[in-house]
Design an enzyme around this catalytic site. Structure first.
Site, PDB file in Angstrom:
ATOM      1  N   ASN A   8      47.172  41.384  33.335  1.00  0.00           N
ATOM      2  CA  ASN A   8      45.806  41.279  33.876  1.00  0.00           C
ATOM      3  C   ASN A   8      45.497  42.564  34.634  1.00  0.00           C
ATOM      4  O   ASN A   8      45.966  42.755  35.746  1.00  0.00           O
ATOM      5  CB  ASN A   8      45.744  40.050  34.812  1.00  0.00           C
ATOM      6  N   TRP A   9      44.714  43.422  34.011  1.00  0.00           N
ATOM      7  CA  TRP A   9      44.440  44.736  34.606  1.00  0.00           C
ATOM      8  C   TRP A   9      43.418  44.684  35.738  1.00  0.00           C
ATOM      9  O   TRP A   9      43.202  45.688  36.409  1.00  0.00           O
ATOM     10  CB  TRP A   9      43.945  45.700  33.526  1.00  0.00           C
ATOM     11  N   LYS A  10      42.734  43.569  35.883  1.00  0.00           N
ATOM     12  CA  LYS A  10      41.692  43.455  36.919  1.00  0.00           C
ATOM     13  C   LYS A  10      40.729  44.653  36.811  1.00  0.00           C
ATOM     14  O   LYS A  10      40.449  45.089  35.703  1.00  0.00           O
ATOM     15  CB  LYS A  10      42.334  43.336  38.300  1.00  0.00           C
ATOM     16  N   HIS A  97      40.363  32.492  37.682  1.00  0.00           N
ATOM     17  CA  HIS A  97      41.289  33.295  38.487  1.00  0.00           C
ATOM     18  C   HIS A  97      40.879  33.168  39.958  1.00  0.00           C
ATOM     19  O   HIS A  97      39.696  33.123  40.279  1.00  0.00           O
ATOM     20  CB  HIS A  97      41.244  34.760  38.034  1.00  0.00           C
ATOM     21  N   GLU A 167      49.180  30.234  39.584  1.00  0.00           N
ATOM     22  CA  GLU A 167      49.235  31.433  40.418  1.00  0.00           C
ATOM     23  C   GLU A 167      48.984  31.047  41.873  1.00  0.00           C
ATOM     24  O   GLU A 167      47.822  30.926  42.297  1.00  0.00           O
ATOM     25  CB  GLU A 167      48.160  32.429  39.983  1.00  0.00           C
ATOM     26  N   GLY A 173      49.307  39.660  44.349  1.00  0.00           N
ATOM     27  CA  GLY A 173      49.119  41.005  44.898  1.00  0.00           C
ATOM     28  C   GLY A 173      49.733  41.188  46.272  1.00  0.00           C
ATOM     29  O   GLY A 173      49.485  42.193  46.935  1.00  0.00           O
ATOM     30  N   SER A 212      52.816  38.324  41.891  1.00  0.00           N
ATOM     31  CA  SER A 212      53.880  39.285  42.227  1.00  0.00           C
ATOM     32  C   SER A 212      55.090  39.175  41.307  1.00  0.00           C
ATOM     33  O   SER A 212      56.217  39.440  41.721  1.00  0.00           O
ATOM     34  CB  SER A 212      54.300  39.142  43.694  1.00  0.00           C
ATOM     35  N   GLY A 233      49.800  41.026  37.151  1.00  0.00           N
ATOM     36  CA  GLY A 233      48.755  41.932  37.640  1.00  0.00           C
ATOM     37  C   GLY A 233      49.304  43.342  37.795  1.00  0.00           C
ATOM     38  O   GLY A 233      49.466  44.079  36.822  1.00  0.00           O
TER      39      GLY A 233
HETATM   40  P1  PGA Z   1      49.882  40.256  40.737  1.00  0.00           P
HETATM   41  O1  PGA Z   1      48.569  39.567  40.137  1.00  0.00           O
HETATM   42  O2  PGA Z   1      50.930  40.248  39.657  1.00  0.00           O
HETATM   43  O3  PGA Z   1      49.445  41.642  41.120  1.00  0.00           O
HETATM   44  O4  PGA Z   1      50.291  39.441  41.918  1.00  0.00           O
HETATM   45  C1  PGA Z   1      48.666  38.457  39.280  1.00  0.00           C
HETATM   46  C2  PGA Z   1      47.279  37.967  38.937  1.00  0.00           C
HETATM   47  O5  PGA Z   1      46.398  38.002  39.795  1.00  0.00           O
HETATM   48  O6  PGA Z   1      47.039  37.516  37.807  1.00  0.00           O
END
Ligand code: PGA
Length: 253
Positions: A8-10, A97, A167, A173, A212, A233
């Protein structure tokens, strides 16, 4: 059930950076046996069409969108519908999300409409759920998950397309990954909810972990029961990190 890995590149990467990533990834996976997994990238909308043309050269990489609007078309400036996304040739859409729930105030009613529109367009909804830290600390996480996972009636065909991503919001994050005990217990609770809701068909809905997850902890996370893969992410933004997570999934049982 095929294992799944979604990057997920956001809101990251310019067109050039996205193209470079995809070219490097395609090279690095060229000799891997990937038939047992679904490997996907969820980039920003603008990347979907150009990257789809690139991934045509590397069919083991799928593309999914990070969001869609629930209506098929209309006067919704700045929005993109599921039908429009399907027309680019992509496979699925992330729905619910926690960042969209928090910053775009997406509520349960809207999310259910989005799931239906993604399914109507023939794609997979990857439905995200997860509790806040306060819910976990107070022992309310199961109630929250039960509310978030009160999903509509779905046909067998639709259920075969549905994917759940657990999640925990406090792990996203934050570098604060959930323990394997928490992950195993929560995934098994989600499996129970899916079984109660959809009977034996709920047995085969993949449940991914996100929050994470990185190249260091992926192996342990993927070894937990009822974990069918990951939604990644930060660690999906660099090819060398993402490739290590692909290997961890390939080597998991
Ligand atoms: P993260 O994000 O791996 O940076 O914690 C995961 C996500 O939000 O899908």
């Amino acid at each position: 059930m095929k294992k799944q890995l979604i990057g997920n590149w956001k809101m990251h990467k310019t067109v050039q950076e996205a193209t470079d990533f995809m070219e490097q990834l395609s090279l690095q996976i060229k000799n891997l046996e990937l038939s047992g997994i679904h490997l996907s990238i969820a980039p920003a909308f603008i990347h979907l069409f150009p990257l789809h043309q690139l991934t045509a050269l590397s069919p083991s990489i799928r593309l999914i969108a990070q969001n869609c609007h629930h209506e098929k078309e209309g006067a919704f400036t700045g929005e993109v519908s599921a039908a429009m996304l399907a027309s680019t040739g992509i496979e699925g859409v992330l729905i619910g999300h926690s960042e969209r729930r928090a910053y775009q105030q997406e509520d349960h009613g809207i999310l259910v409409k989005k799931i239906k529109s993604v399914l109507a367009a023939g794609m997979s909804p990857i439905f995200c759920c997860g509790e806040q830290w306060a819910d976990r600390a107070q022992g309310n996480h199961e109630v929250i998950l039960q509310q978030q996972l009160s999903l509509p009636d779905l046909t067998e065909v639709a259920l075969k397309k549905l994917i759940i991503a657990y999640e925990p919001v406090w792990a996203i994050g934050s570098g604060k990954v959930a323990t394997v005990e928490v992950i195993a217990a929560t995934h098994s609770y989600i499996r129970e909810l899916l079984r109660d809701r959809y009977g034996s068909l709920g047995e085969n809905v993949p449940i991914l972990y996100g929050g994470s997850c990185n190249e260091e902890n992926a192996r342990d996370i993927f070894a937990c029961s009822h974990v069918a893969g990951g939604l990644i992410g930060n660690a999906s933004l660099q090819v060398d990190r993402f490739i290590k997570i692909i290997h961890a999934l390939l080597n998991s049982k």
